[in-house]
Design a protein around this motif. Structure first.
Motif, short mmCIF file in Angstrom:
data_model
loop_
_atom_site.label_atom_id
_atom_site.label_comp_id
_atom_site.label_asym_id
_atom_site.label_seq_id
_atom_site.Cartn_x
_atom_site.Cartn_y
_atom_site.Cartn_z
N LEU A 36 0.76 -1.33 0.37
CA LEU A 36 -0.29 0.13 0.23
C LEU A 36 0.71 1.32 0.14
N GLY A 37 2.05 0.78 0.21
CA GLY A 37 3.01 2.06 0.25
C GLY A 37 2.58 3.42 1.17
N VAL A 38 2.89 2.21 2.56
CA VAL A 38 2.88 3.05 4.03
C VAL A 38 4.15 3.23 4.01
N LYS A 39 5.01 4.61 4.97
CA LYS A 39 5.97 4.69 5.50
C LYS A 39 6.92 3.41 6.22
N VAL A 40 5.98 4.10 7.49
CA VAL A 40 6.40 2.76 8.96
C VAL A 40 5.32 2.62 9.26
N LEU A 41 5.04 0.82 9.77
CA LEU A 41 4.40 0.04 10.32
C LEU A 41 4.71 -0.10 11.86
N THR A 42 4.62 0.59 12.54
CA THR A 42 5.50 0.09 14.12
C THR A 42 3.95 -0.88 14.58
N LEU A 43 4.62 -1.64 15.36
CA LEU A 43 4.04 -2.84 15.86
C LEU A 43 4.31 -3.25 16.99
N TYR A 44 2.82 -3.27 18.20
CA TYR A 44 3.79 -3.04 19.52
C TYR A 44 3.17 -4.57 20.02
N ALA A 45 4.72 -4.98 19.93
CA ALA A 45 4.83 -7.04 20.46
C ALA A 45 4.53 -6.60 22.07
N PHE A 46 5.57 -6.37 22.71
CA PHE A 46 5.82 -6.74 23.66
C PHE A 46 6.18 -5.57 24.64
N PHE A 203 -7.54 -9.44 12.57
CA PHE A 203 -7.25 -8.63 11.40
C PHE A 203 -7.00 -8.68 10.22
N SER A 204 -7.66 -8.98 9.11
CA SER A 204 -7.11 -9.23 7.10
C SER A 204 -7.56 -7.95 6.72
N GLU A 205 -6.67 -7.87 5.61
CA GLU A 205 -7.31 -7.34 4.31
C GLU A 205 -8.37 -5.90 4.16
N LYS A 206 -8.68 -6.57 5.08
CA LYS A 206 -10.25 -6.54 4.77
C LYS A 206 -10.80 -5.38 5.55
N GLU A 207 -10.77 -5.69 7.34
CA GLU A 207 -10.40 -4.41 8.41
C GLU A 207 -9.29 -3.45 8.42
N PHE A 208 -7.99 -4.10 7.84
CA PHE A 208 -7.29 -2.69 7.16
C PHE A 208 -7.42 -1.76 6.35
N ASP A 209 -8.25 -2.09 5.07
CA ASP A 209 -8.99 -1.19 4.26
C ASP A 209 -10.19 -0.52 4.53
N GLN A 210 -10.75 -1.54 6.31
CA GLN A 210 -11.99 -0.05 6.95
C GLN A 210 -10.99 0.79 6.92
N ALA A 211 -9.56 0.16 7.98
CA ALA A 211 -8.95 1.15 8.87
C ALA A 211 -8.51 2.30 8.40
N ILE A 212 -8.12 2.48 7.17
CA ILE A 212 -7.17 3.10 5.83
C ILE A 212 -8.56 4.09 5.67
N ASP A 213 -9.87 3.55 5.59
CA ASP A 213 -11.24 3.85 4.38
C ASP A 213 -11.25 5.26 5.55
N SER A 214 -11.76 4.67 7.32
CA SER A 214 -11.91 5.92 7.82
C SER A 214 -11.07 7.25 8.37
N TYR A 215 -9.99 6.88 7.74
CA TYR A 215 -8.72 7.75 8.09
C TYR A 215 -9.07 8.49 7.38
N ASN A 216 -8.83 7.82 5.82
CA ASN A 216 -8.77 9.07 4.81
C ASN A 216 -10.27 9.97 5.03
N HIS A 217 -11.48 9.97 5.73
CA HIS A 217 -12.60 10.38 6.00
C HIS A 217 -11.80 11.23 7.17
N ARG A 218 -11.15 11.58 7.99
CA ARG A 218 -10.85 12.31 9.04
C ARG A 218 -10.76 13.35 8.37
N ASP A 219 -11.17 14.62 9.55
CA ASP A 219 -10.58 15.82 9.12
C ASP A 219 -9.55 16.61 10.20
N ARG A 220 -8.26 16.59 9.24
CA ARG A 220 -6.86 16.90 10.22
C ARG A 220 -6.41 18.22 10.40
#
Ligand code: V07
Length: 226
Positions: A36-46, A203-220
């Protein structure tokens, strides 16, 4: 990445089975984010608090980075992904530390997405350590009080190496938890939040797309007006 234990329970399997499924989903989501072209993916593992879990579970979790890199380094290389690990790394078991250092070294010249693991990370401890380092410089006369700025504090945090991407645009938390739980307290000041009831292994591609779509509708607005 919450919900591995709850996912395992729902499938009548041990917690370790959930963590293994969670680790495999790290691979899936890394590939999708990179595409998708994400620059940084940070994952909280521990987290620094996870040491309070039963010894067997902690030992199992500390083995996961070893499994992860043994099976995933070639794909990370093929995707041009650069691995970074942030946290209080001196407290990790020797083998876990060795494998994470090796992964960072092997992928150091990759120029694509940064896959950033928060491992033995806690935000209050991170800020405390930054304050100590600044106070040391002030006491030594290397820094004046009026030189302590927003940017200087950012530069002393564990995300400093991420440069312009140190502050996340979007935080996703899975499995129905609605707390920050000591994650990136400073860096998330103006981030958008997305919460889902889905457990991390699901948490699959479907949920990831939903999260990004939600983000794209925010007014920052970053506190200002447009
Ligand atoms: C862990 C699987 C994902 C869900 C969260 C808890 C369990 C990948 C890593 C990892 C960490 C550092 C690194 C490479 C891989 C990991 C832990 C737990 C402790 F450099 N998944 N995963 N580490 N889980």
């Amino acid at each position: 990445m919450d919900g591995n234990g709850r996912w395992a329970k729902a499938h009548h399997r041990p917690r370790a089975f959930g963590h293994k499924a969670g680790m495999n989903n790290v691979k899936t989501i890394t590939k999708i984010a990179s595409k998708l072209g994400v620059k940084v993916l940070t994952l909280y593992a521990f987290s620094t608090e996870n040491w309070r879990r039963p010894t067997d579970e902690v030992n199992y979790l500390m083995q996961l980075p070893i499994d992860f890199f043994n099976t995933f380094i070639p794909e990370l290389m093929a995707q041009n992904v650069k691995v970074n690990v942030m946290g209080f790394l001196d407290q990790l078991p020797e083998k876990t530390l060795a494998v994470t250092k090796k992964a960072m070294a092997e992928t150091a010249n990759n120029t694509g997405m940064i896959l950033n693991f928060a491992l033995n990370y806690g935000s209050r401890a991170e800020i405390t350590s930054a304050v100590q380092s600044i106070a040391t410089d002030v006491a030594a006369g290397k820094l004046a009080t009026n030189q302590i700025t927003d940017d200087l504090i950012s530069a002393r945090l564990m995300t400093a190496s991420l440069g312009e991407f140190a502050d996340p645009d979007l935080l996703i938390r899975t499995s129905g938890e609605l707390r920050l739980s000591n994650f990136l307290l400073w860096q998330l000041a103006y981030s958008e939040f997305f919460f889902t009831d889905v457990h991390w292994p699901d948490f699959s591609e479907k949920e990831f797309d939903q999260a990004i779509d939600s983000y794209n509708h925010r007014d920052r607005r970053f506190g200002g007006l447009k």
